[in-house]
Design a protein around this motif. Sequence first.
Motif, PDB file in Angstrom:
ATOM      1  N   GLY A   1      33.623  35.416  19.489  1.00  0.00           N
ATOM      2  CA  GLY A   1      34.053  36.027  18.253  1.00  0.00           C
ATOM      3  C   GLY A   1      35.532  36.360  18.301  1.00  0.00           C
ATOM      4  N   GLU A   2      36.136  36.424  17.119  1.00  0.00           N
ATOM      5  CA  GLU A   2      37.547  36.789  17.056  1.00  0.00           C
ATOM      6  C   GLU A   2      37.866  37.370  15.692  1.00  0.00           C
ATOM      7  N   TYR A   3      38.833  38.267  15.673  1.00  0.00           N
ATOM      8  CA  TYR A   3      39.351  38.778  14.417  1.00  0.00           C
ATOM      9  C   TYR A   3      40.446  37.841  13.949  1.00  0.00           C
ATOM     10  N   LEU A   4      40.494  37.581  12.641  1.00  0.00           N
ATOM     11  CA  LEU A   4      41.475  36.658  12.083  1.00  0.00           C
ATOM     12  C   LEU A   4      42.708  37.410  11.605  1.00  0.00           C
ATOM     13  N   ALA A   5      43.880  36.811  11.754  1.00  0.00           N
ATOM     14  CA  ALA A   5      45.143  37.449  11.371  1.00  0.00           C
ATOM     15  C   ALA A   5      45.153  37.834   9.892  1.00  0.00           C
ATOM     16  N   ALA A   6      44.530  37.032   9.050  1.00  0.00           N
ATOM     17  CA  ALA A   6      44.497  37.302   7.614  1.00  0.00           C
ATOM     18  C   ALA A   6      43.419  38.317   7.239  1.00  0.00           C
ATOM     19  N   GLY A   7      42.689  38.808   8.231  1.00  0.00           N
ATOM     20  CA  GLY A   7      41.588  39.733   7.977  1.00  0.00           C
ATOM     21  C   GLY A   7      40.264  39.014   8.103  1.00  0.00           C
ATOM     22  N   GLY A   8      39.220  39.748   8.321  1.00  0.00           N
ATOM     23  CA  GLY A   8      37.908  39.159   8.509  1.00  0.00           C
ATOM     24  C   GLY A   8      37.691  38.772   9.961  1.00  0.00           C
ATOM     25  N   ALA A   9      36.641  38.014  10.185  1.00  0.00           N
ATOM     26  CA  ALA A   9      36.288  37.638  11.553  1.00  0.00           C
ATOM     27  C   ALA A   9      35.638  36.263  11.574  1.00  0.00           C
ATOM     28  N   LYS A  10      35.629  35.694  12.771  1.00  0.00           N
ATOM     29  CA  LYS A  10      34.977  34.405  13.009  1.00  0.00           C
ATOM     30  C   LYS A  10      34.068  34.590  14.215  1.00  0.00           C
ATOM     31  N   VAL A  11      32.788  34.229  14.042  1.00  0.00           N
ATOM     32  CA  VAL A  11      31.806  34.321  15.123  1.00  0.00           C
ATOM     33  C   VAL A  11      31.161  32.950  15.275  1.00  0.00           C
ATOM     34  N   GLN A  12      31.100  32.460  16.521  1.00  0.00           N
ATOM     35  CA  GLN A  12      30.480  31.169  16.776  1.00  0.00           C
ATOM     36  C   GLN A  12      29.373  31.306  17.811  1.00  0.00           C
ATOM     37  N   VAL A  13      28.276  30.594  17.537  1.00  0.00           N
ATOM     38  CA  VAL A  13      27.160  30.513  18.470  1.00  0.00           C
ATOM     39  C   VAL A  13      26.937  29.038  18.749  1.00  0.00           C
ATOM     40  N   ALA A  14      26.964  28.666  20.028  1.00  0.00           N
ATOM     41  CA  ALA A  14      26.800  27.261  20.416  1.00  0.00           C
ATOM     42  C   ALA A  14      25.577  27.104  21.298  1.00  0.00           C
ATOM     43  N   ASP A  15      24.932  25.948  21.202  1.00  0.00           N
ATOM     44  CA  ASP A  15      23.818  25.627  22.091  1.00  0.00           C
ATOM     45  C   ASP A  15      23.992  24.222  22.629  1.00  0.00           C
ATOM     46  N   THR A  16      23.154  23.864  23.572  1.00  0.00           N
ATOM     47  CA  THR A  16      23.210  22.523  24.152  1.00  0.00           C
ATOM     48  C   THR A  16      21.892  21.782  23.979  1.00  0.00           C
ATOM     49  N   ASP A  17      21.153  22.153  22.930  1.00  0.00           N
ATOM     50  CA  ASP A  17      19.924  21.431  22.600  1.00  0.00           C
ATOM     51  C   ASP A  17      20.286  20.033  22.115  1.00  0.00           C
ATOM     52  N   PRO A  18      19.293  19.240  21.711  1.00  0.00           N
ATOM     53  CA  PRO A  18      19.592  17.874  21.249  1.00  0.00           C
ATOM     54  C   PRO A  18      20.513  17.810  20.032  1.00  0.00           C
ATOM     55  N   GLY A  19      20.628  18.881  19.272  1.00  0.00           N
ATOM     56  CA  GLY A  19      21.477  18.869  18.083  1.00  0.00           C
ATOM     57  C   GLY A  19      20.666  18.708  16.819  1.00  0.00           C
ATOM     58  N   ILE A  20      21.348  18.791  15.696  1.00  0.00           N
ATOM     59  CA  ILE A  20      20.699  18.696  14.392  1.00  0.00           C
ATOM     60  C   ILE A  20      21.289  17.502  13.658  1.00  0.00           C
ATOM     61  N   PRO A  21      20.450  16.535  13.282  1.00  0.00           N
ATOM     62  CA  PRO A  21      20.944  15.338  12.594  1.00  0.00           C
ATOM     63  C   PRO A  21      21.666  15.691  11.289  1.00  0.00           C
ATOM     64  N   GLU A  22      22.611  14.860  10.920  1.00  0.00           N
ATOM     65  CA  GLU A  22      23.427  15.078   9.718  1.00  0.00           C
ATOM     66  C   GLU A  22      22.578  15.281   8.462  1.00  0.00           C
TER      67      GLU A  22
END
Length: 81
Positions: free
Chosen positions: A2-23
């Motif tokens: 996670g990170e706070y953005l310079a313009a305000g607000g925040a960004k949170v990312q969750v990653a996994d290593t499963d097979p993935g999700i098709p388009e």
Amino acid sequence: MGEYLAAGGAKVQVADTDPGIPEDVRKIIFDKYEVASRIPDVSQIGLGLAFCKMAVEAHSGTITIEDNHPNGSIFTVFTQK
């Protein structure tokens, strides 16, 4: 991550290593009652990501999904100030 953005607000990312999700599934994965694949003997009602999207959007944010190369997915939530 996670990170706070310079313009305000925040960004949170969750990653996994499963097979993935098709388009094609990414287009519906945040819809109520949709599941990517059925798992025998497991109750799946497809509300988890739909609820996440509703909660994020209720706070004027967005949620997206992208590939986590070589396997998996990255879910990113952006919030507004």
